[in-house]
Enzyme design. Sequence first.
Site, PDB file in Angstrom:
ATOM      1  CB  CYS A 169      -0.989   0.005   1.162  1.00 16.60           C
ATOM      2  SG  CYS A 169      -0.207  -0.154   2.776  1.00 16.60           S
ATOM      3  CG  HIS A 301      -4.408   0.133   4.612  1.00 16.70           C
ATOM      4  ND1 HIS A 301      -3.718  -0.406   3.550  1.00 16.70           N
ATOM      5  CD2 HIS A 301      -5.597   0.557   4.097  1.00 16.70           C
ATOM      6  CE1 HIS A 301      -4.455  -0.318   2.451  1.00 16.70           C
ATOM      7  NE2 HIS A 301      -5.605   0.260   2.762  1.00 16.70           N
ATOM      8  CG  ASP A 322      -8.222   1.301   0.474  1.00 19.63           C
ATOM      9  OD1 ASP A 322      -7.052   0.896   0.367  1.00 19.63           O
ATOM     10  OD2 ASP A 322      -9.052   0.789   1.252  1.00 19.63           O
TER      11      ASP A 322
END
Length: 388
Positions: A169, A301, A322
């Site tokens: 991520c 995250h 996201d």
Amino acid sequence: DTGNGEQLYECPVCSLTCTNIQILEEHVDLHLEEQNFSEGTDLELAQRLQTEEDKWQRSEEEKREREEFKKLQRQYGLDNSGDYKQQFLKNMEREVDKGRMQPFDYHKSKADMMECLAFGIDDGKTKTSGVIEALCKYYQDENKDVRHVWLSTGVDHFHSSLGDRGWGCGYRNFQMLLSSLLQNSLYNDCLRDITLIPSVPKIQSMIEDAWREGFDPHGASHFNNRLHGSKAWIGACEIYSLLTSLRIKCQIIDFHKPTGPMGTHPRLFEWVLRYYSTDNEGGTKVVCTSKPPIYLQHQGHSHTVVGIEEKKNKILCLLLFDPGCPAQEMQKLLKQNSDGTSLKLLRKFVGSLKEKQYQIVAVDGVLSLEEKAARCHASQVLMSEKIP
């Protein structure tokens, strides 16, 4: 006395009567021995139980420490579990085994992946472009409950692929931020060596280059100064080092504890509103700013902040990209007749952000070579601005 002159002696423990004092003494001695034995047995049992309890607690603690250590190894890419390329191939083989991919597609994808890795560029297969422009158009027509909305400059969305699912991520959010900076002429000079979005392994090498220049030695040591060839997660400090090494001026803001009821972070929302609305005041409802998006990190995250809504009731709502959201979902936002339901993919209200701590990396212009050198020196102990 029994009535016929015989003396009786009663046991003080069990009230047994004896006619002879010696017999009674022997009888009472037996009681005492029995009591001592039973007390000894209870004590031994208690000690044994305590020892077993201590042993169990120690083994649980060791197990917890081992799991924590493995987690840290995974996080810092030191568990020798392979890298982007190996994970990509392993996941594709799994797709073939399950019948979800044809062998021909496997070989083609493998060849494409190897070529992109050789050139250090992203293959663009997880990219969605045009979302900010679509949002701008959507908000012009939307007249329900949004009073104002501020949007960043154009940003491409990138989601994790078969090669970096589960750990990529941070890299994907860097790609999103970079896609925006590449469209902004202010950063042309800093980014003249970057024309295409780099691949995840290439970004790993770029961070290693920043470390070699002397950025964040403390952070680099966590990873043994090595990211390439690993599946290490990265965070705000690595993004800061990489951007600053490219002469891009940025800062880390650390929302290190909740500032609202029930573990919420209203000060984070207010900061984002100020970031987008400064120099962008005025009466227009939809403000397409020249501001780059913001990198937002929490434990485990990260996201990219691409804008913020202010509702008619003054409630604030962040708009987040996201990297875990697949392209086919993001593409729903591009539909002309969108009724706004797909916006729930992006919208995050104050009550949705309840991690203990958030860090953001916000870009704000370019650095001269002297300023870059000064920031490199200052990063020996990397500091952030703390709020509150």
